[in-house]
Enzyme design. Structure first.
Site, short mmCIF file in Angstrom:
data_model
loop_
_atom_site.label_atom_id
_atom_site.label_comp_id
_atom_site.label_asym_id
_atom_site.label_seq_id
_atom_site.Cartn_x
_atom_site.Cartn_y
_atom_site.Cartn_z
N ASP A 21 6.07 -11.84 7.11
CA ASP A 21 7.22 -11.25 6.41
C ASP A 21 7.43 -11.91 5.05
O ASP A 21 7.14 -13.08 4.86
CB ASP A 21 8.48 -11.43 7.28
CG ASP A 21 9.59 -10.49 6.86
OD1 ASP A 21 9.36 -9.60 6.03
OD2 ASP A 21 10.72 -10.65 7.38
N HIS A 38 1.80 -7.53 -1.06
CA HIS A 38 0.92 -7.20 0.07
C HIS A 38 -0.52 -7.64 -0.22
O HIS A 38 -1.20 -8.16 0.65
CB HIS A 38 0.95 -5.70 0.36
CG HIS A 38 2.32 -5.21 0.77
ND1 HIS A 38 3.09 -5.88 1.69
CD2 HIS A 38 3.04 -4.12 0.41
CE1 HIS A 38 4.23 -5.23 1.87
NE2 HIS A 38 4.23 -4.15 1.10
N LEU A 132 -12.93 -15.77 18.43
CA LEU A 132 -11.50 -15.48 18.23
C LEU A 132 -11.29 -13.97 18.29
O LEU A 132 -12.08 -13.21 17.72
CB LEU A 132 -11.08 -16.01 16.85
CG LEU A 132 -9.74 -15.54 16.27
CD1 LEU A 132 -8.58 -16.20 16.99
CD2 LEU A 132 -9.64 -15.87 14.78
#
Ligand code: FPP
Length: 246
Positions: A21, A38, A132
């Protein structure tokens, strides 16, 4: 001493979930458009993924686009989708080189066709990677996911595939989009907001929550290590007393 050095590698969470955020505020502080935030957020994504892989975190889930985010200005939504496609394109090789599996949860069918296709291709290509699992929550909201699971269970009950008496936590979980993932032990949210925002509500039932004022584009692996170090200092009791744990 860095947080990386302070980490106890035998006590790592198996799954870390992050709410990224603050991209918009980061851009605004610099007098730029939200999309600039972004774009810089992608650099933070790369560093967090590398950091997680480096220390041996097995699952990392990132809230990249919520169901509610569709209501943002059209320009921003389009830019985010473009960013997603270009990032997946650019990073698939790095995911392969680092043995990272790409996974996605959410209402993926609601994504633009090109985005959906790129995502499916990258997921198929990285499907057998084992170091992962990087899960992107896209067009995701937890209430949507829980309702979706409920509908599927209702249909399977109506058709006789399962009996109502057999519905328990384990069965319910098997209908969630996270059915192949362990529950996150740690949830990190950046930008100083103290909310869960419709993210993994079922799965976070026992998670430790960690909030940092850092805005997402400024977040780096050392911040992730700090969050994990903080988690390692906590006592997870699951409703028991301290004495029962020892
Ligand atoms: C929240 O900041 C961030 C988002 C809604 C999008 C997150 C997307 C990225 C980091 C880039 C793409 C990601 C991948 C995985 C390729 P905000 O816009 O809500 O910021 P604000 O609260 O300051 O307005």
């Amino acid at each position: 001493m860095s947080f990386r050095e302070k980490l106890n590698l035998d006590k790592l969470p198996k799954h870390v979930a992050i709410i990224m955020d603050g991209n918009g505020r980061w851009a605004k502080e610099k007098g730029k458009m939200r999309v600039f935030g972004h774009k810089n957020g992608v650099l933070a994504v790369r560093d967090a993924v590398e950091g997680a892989a480096e220390v041996g975190i097995e699952n990392l889930t990132l809230y990249a686009f919520s169901t509610e985010n569709w209501n943002r200005p059209k320009l921003e939504v389009t830019a985010l989708m473009e960013l997603l496609v270009s990032t997946i394109n650019k990073e698939t090789k790095t995911l392969m080189d680092n043995n990272v599996r790409l996974n996605a949860i959410g209402d993926l069918r609601s994504l633009p066709t090109r985005c959906y296709k790129e995502l499916q291709e990258a997921m198929a290509k990285t499907a057998s990677n084992t170091r992962l699992t990087l899960t992107l929550a896209l067009s995701y909201s937890s209430r949507w996911e829980i309702l979706n699971a409920t509908k599927l269970i209702a249909a399977d009950t109506a058709s006789g595939k399962i009996n109502a008496e057999d519905i328990n936590e384990k069965l319910f979980e098997s209908y969630l989009s996270t059915h192949n993932l362990p529950d996150p032990e740690l949830m990190v949210r950046t930008s100083g907001e103290h909310r869960i925002s419709n993210y993994l509500l079922w799965q976070l039932a026992y998670a430790e929550l960690y909030f940092t004022p850092k805005l997402w584009p400024d977040f780096r692996r050392e911040d992730l290590f700090e969050a994990i170090y903080n988690y390692q200092q906590r006592e997870r009791r699951f409703g028991l007393t301290s004495e029962q744990l020892t």
